[in-house]
Motif scaffolding. Structure first.
Motif, PDB file in Angstrom:
ATOM      1  N   UNK A  42       4.267   9.782  -9.111  1.00  0.00           N
ATOM      2  CA  UNK A  42       4.562   9.297 -10.456  1.00  0.00           C
ATOM      3  C   UNK A  42       6.022   8.894 -10.623  1.00  0.00           C
ATOM      4  N   UNK A  43       6.705   8.683  -9.529  1.00  0.00           N
ATOM      5  CA  UNK A  43       8.117   8.299  -9.594  1.00  0.00           C
ATOM      6  C   UNK A  43       8.259   6.837  -9.154  1.00  0.00           C
ATOM      7  N   UNK A  44       9.262   6.160  -9.742  1.00  0.00           N
ATOM      8  CA  UNK A  44       9.497   4.789  -9.296  1.00  0.00           C
ATOM      9  C   UNK A  44       9.767   4.775  -7.788  1.00  0.00           C
ATOM     10  N   UNK A  45       9.030   3.956  -7.083  1.00  0.00           N
ATOM     11  CA  UNK A  45       9.160   3.920  -5.632  1.00  0.00           C
ATOM     12  C   UNK A  45       9.551   2.521  -5.179  1.00  0.00           C
ATOM     13  N   UNK A  46      10.501   2.473  -4.285  1.00  0.00           N
ATOM     14  CA  UNK A  46      10.963   1.188  -3.756  1.00  0.00           C
ATOM     15  C   UNK A  46      10.739   1.151  -2.254  1.00  0.00           C
ATOM     16  N   UNK A  47      10.537  -0.045  -1.761  1.00  0.00           N
ATOM     17  CA  UNK A  47      10.509  -0.217  -0.311  1.00  0.00           C
ATOM     18  C   UNK A  47      11.809  -0.894   0.058  1.00  0.00           C
ATOM     19  N   UNK A  48      12.536  -0.274   0.999  1.00  0.00           N
ATOM     20  CA  UNK A  48      13.865  -0.784   1.350  1.00  0.00           C
ATOM     21  C   UNK A  48      13.755  -2.132   2.041  1.00  0.00           C
ATOM     22  N   UNK A  49      14.081  -3.166   1.311  1.00  0.00           N
ATOM     23  CA  UNK A  49      14.156  -4.489   1.903  1.00  0.00           C
ATOM     24  C   UNK A  49      15.612  -4.879   1.963  1.00  0.00           C
ATOM     25  N   UNK A  50      15.939  -5.666   2.948  1.00  0.00           N
ATOM     26  CA  UNK A  50      17.306  -6.139   3.100  1.00  0.00           C
ATOM     27  C   UNK A  50      17.789  -6.757   1.786  1.00  0.00           C
ATOM     28  N   UNK A  51      18.917  -6.287   1.302  1.00  0.00           N
ATOM     29  CA  UNK A  51      19.476  -6.868   0.081  1.00  0.00           C
ATOM     30  C   UNK A  51      19.105  -6.121  -1.188  1.00  0.00           C
ATOM     31  N   UNK A  52      18.140  -5.202  -1.108  1.00  0.00           N
ATOM     32  CA  UNK A  52      17.728  -4.455  -2.302  1.00  0.00           C
ATOM     33  C   UNK A  52      18.876  -3.564  -2.792  1.00  0.00           C
ATOM     34  N   UNK A  53      19.046  -3.529  -4.098  1.00  0.00           N
ATOM     35  CA  UNK A  53      20.110  -2.720  -4.655  1.00  0.00           C
ATOM     36  C   UNK A  53      19.530  -1.954  -5.837  1.00  0.00           C
ATOM     37  N   UNK A 113       0.833  -1.207   0.000  1.00  0.00           N
ATOM     38  CA  UNK A 113       0.000   0.000   0.000  1.00  0.00           C
ATOM     39  C   UNK A 113       0.870   1.260   0.000  1.00  0.00           C
ATOM     40  N   UNK A 114       1.908   1.256   0.819  1.00  0.00           N
ATOM     41  CA  UNK A 114       2.785   2.416   0.905  1.00  0.00           C
ATOM     42  C   UNK A 114       3.402   2.729  -0.458  1.00  0.00           C
ATOM     43  N   UNK A 115       3.932   1.693  -1.100  1.00  0.00           N
ATOM     44  CA  UNK A 115       4.577   1.854  -2.403  1.00  0.00           C
ATOM     45  C   UNK A 115       3.577   2.409  -3.410  1.00  0.00           C
ATOM     46  N   UNK A 116       2.396   1.805  -3.418  1.00  0.00           N
ATOM     47  CA  UNK A 116       1.393   2.214  -4.392  1.00  0.00           C
ATOM     48  C   UNK A 116       0.966   3.666  -4.170  1.00  0.00           C
ATOM     49  N   UNK A 117       0.720   4.007  -2.906  1.00  0.00           N
ATOM     50  CA  UNK A 117       0.244   5.370  -2.635  1.00  0.00           C
ATOM     51  C   UNK A 117       1.290   6.425  -3.003  1.00  0.00           C
ATOM     52  N   UNK A 118       2.557   6.135  -2.702  1.00  0.00           N
ATOM     53  CA  UNK A 118       3.598   7.108  -3.019  1.00  0.00           C
ATOM     54  C   UNK A 118       3.806   7.191  -4.539  1.00  0.00           C
ATOM     55  N   UNK A 119       3.758   6.059  -5.187  1.00  0.00           N
ATOM     56  CA  UNK A 119       3.913   6.056  -6.643  1.00  0.00           C
ATOM     57  C   UNK A 119       2.788   6.832  -7.316  1.00  0.00           C
TER      58      UNK A 119
END
Lengths: 301, 245
Positions: free
Chosen positions: B226-237, B216-222
């Protein structure tokens, strides 16, 4: 053999389950474990005792009693703060259900733990002892006004009766008096009918035990639960607390909203062209870079 | 240049900004060994480590980093709270830029229940400016010309309310959250007033375990930006270089 193994693991699970339940209730404040009582120790010793307890057909109670009744008996034990190792309680199987029986020692222990109770004392009255009582009509309290025991009167064949007093901070709170006839009637209800070796040889101790038991039962079983199960007390208290807490949350919420409205996202900040330019030209010396890149040949990021 | 998440959230925060030449560590709230592993055991390109505040999920390895010869950049209040001293500790002052390797770091005050918490605006010619805000219930600053945003998005008011009603979290914790962490609503407000023209991507960091919902957070911010949005998960690069769309 294999049956035993299964029982052992199952039993371990039951004591552990009860312990987890007790800790959970305790954490939520729905159950208060008496001070100085270790539920862990009591459950562990209950486990040892239970594994050797049999029902009337000599079958292990752990096999014949329902799991729910075992768990309930154990919970009952913890709620009252009883220790099976100190013989404050024992487990009896009735028709496939395990029940917790509080012993005389357990009753005294529970009573002593009640708020305001300091001690429980009992004495036998022998023929020739001076003993007088008084009843206060206003407070409905039976009071011993005179008790003058004489050493030479002590004779287990001449016990007239016994009394027990529950002593509080400011003197006696409850007095129970029984004549020897009453005591014997009470023994008659029991399995040995008052004819056991203990009753014959230690009549005075058994008489004291009986009167203490009666005093404590009356007192402990009719006391409020503020010491043992603080449920009702706690609930009303909690409601009050939650109410106050709710207001506090609203205050914080309001405060935060106002603060954000007033201060958020207002102060401009950023790099000046000067600082950026300054750094943009700062290069790591080339030789250094090459050297570092050689190192990079290993496992990359 | 790349950004790698070694950890994000109350269990420990650590982010690496790295190129083949340089690595900047942001936060060290993980065991030193975990950070070392994240660096592929290669310390000689590390130019320093930024520490926002003293809470353990942000500063756990600070002593070990210093011991292993890494410069730590933080506020005086944080350094005192972490009880670190010595020449490896470089003190930062709010609104005063510092060079760390070829990064320029502009620290600024954040709003959190810590001694002297900071957020960072980081400039590097390969990535432009990257904003890093964590553990702050709002931000008093206004930014322009940002290229990358790493922002805490700890909880949503709705989920928090549900959890409260179900008795899953105590009310006192809510008070703490309100005055220390960024809610989804406030992040949105922040992004609305921030000039997003040059922003390439947004990364939401430090999501609460129980009071958030990644999707939900990712979708709402996107949807909002209108910008690519990521949720910081361990290992994400992710790639944070300039002009890579």
């Amino acid at each position: 053999m294999s049956n035993n193994v299964v029982t052992t693991t199952q039993e371990k699970n039951i004591t552990e389950e009860v312990l987890a339940r007790v800790q959970d209730l305790n954490k939520k404040g729905e159950l208060v474990i008496p001070k100085g009582y270790s539920a862990e120790n009591a459950l562990k010793s209950a486990y040892l005792i239970l594994s050797e307890t049999v029902d009337k057909d000599k079958k292990p109670v752990l096999q014949t009693c329902s799991k729910a009744s075992i768990a309930n008996a154990l919970l009952d034990m913890v709620i009252q703060g009883l220790s099976p190792a100190k013989k404050q309680c024992y487990f009896v199987a009735y028709g496939g259900k395990l029940q917790l029986m509080r012993s005389y020692m357990g009753t005294v222990a529970v009573t002593k733990r009640l708020k305001g109770v300091k001690d429980v004392k009992a004495y036998c009255i022998y023929e020739g002892d001076e003993f007088e009582t008084e009843y206060n009509v206003d407070t409905a309290v039976l009071k011993i006004t005179k008790f003058n025991p004489k050493f030479e009167n002590i004779d287990i064949k001449k016990i007239k009766g016994a009394f027990a007093v529950i002593v509080g901070e400011n003197g006696p709170i409850h007095t129970e008096i029984m004549s020897m006839a009453q005591i014997r009637n009470s023994w008659n209800q029991g399995y040995a009918k008052g004819k056991s070796g203990a009753h014959t040889n230690f009549t005075e101790e058994m008489a004291k035990k009986t009167v203490i038991n009666r005093a404590c039962k009356m007192f402990a079983n009719t006391s409020d639960d503020s010491d043992i199960l603080i449920g009702a007390f706690n609930n009303s208290d909690k409601a009050d607390f939650e109410e106050k807490d709710k207001d506090m949350v609203n205050d914080v919420e309001y405060e935060v909203k106002e603060e954000i409205k007033e201060k958020a996202n207002s102060k401009p900040i950023g790099f000046t062209n000067e600082t950026v330019k300054d750094v943009a030209y700062e290069e790591i010396p080339k030789a250094d870079v090459e050297q570092q890149q050689t190192i990079m040949e290993g496992p990359g990021f | 240049m790349k950004l790698k998440v070694l950890g994000s959230g109350s269990k420990g925060n650590c982010y690496l900004l790295y190129s083949p030449k340089e690595t900047l560590i942001i936060e060290c709230g993980l065991p030193y060994k975990a950070i070392l592993k994240g660096l592929n055991f290669n310390l000689n390109k590390v130019v320093g480590c930024l520490v926002s505040h003293e809470h353990k999920d942000h500063s756990k390895a600070i002593q070990d980093l210093i011991k292993n010869g890494i410069d730590v950049y933080t506020s005086k209040g944080t350094a005192m709270a972490c009880e670190v001293t010595g020449y490896r500790v470089k003190l930062l002052e709010s609104e005063k830029a510092t060079k760390i390797g070829s990064f320029i770091v502009l620290p600024f005050k954040t709003q959190h229940d810590a001694a002297e918490p900071l957020g960072f605006l980081i400039y590097h010619r390969e990535i432009g400016s990257l904003l890093f805000i964590t553990d702050s219930y709002y931000c008093q600053y206004k930014f322009q010309d940002l290229n990358h945003i790493l922002i805490e998005c700890n909880y949503s008011d709705e989920i928090l309310k549900e959890n409260l009603d179900q008795g899953l979290i105590p009310r006192s914790l809510k008070n703490r959250l309100l005055k220390s962490h960024f809610s989804l609503g406030n992040v949105k407000e922040f992004l609305k007033v921030t000039d997003m023209k040059t922003v390439q991507n947004i990364m939401l960091i430090h999501l609460s375990d129980g009071n958030s919902n990644e999707a939900i957070f990712k979708e709402e911010i996107e949807r909002l930006t209108g910008k690519p949005t990521y949720v910081a998960d361990k290992g994400l690069e992710i790639e944070v270089s300039l002009g890579t769309f």
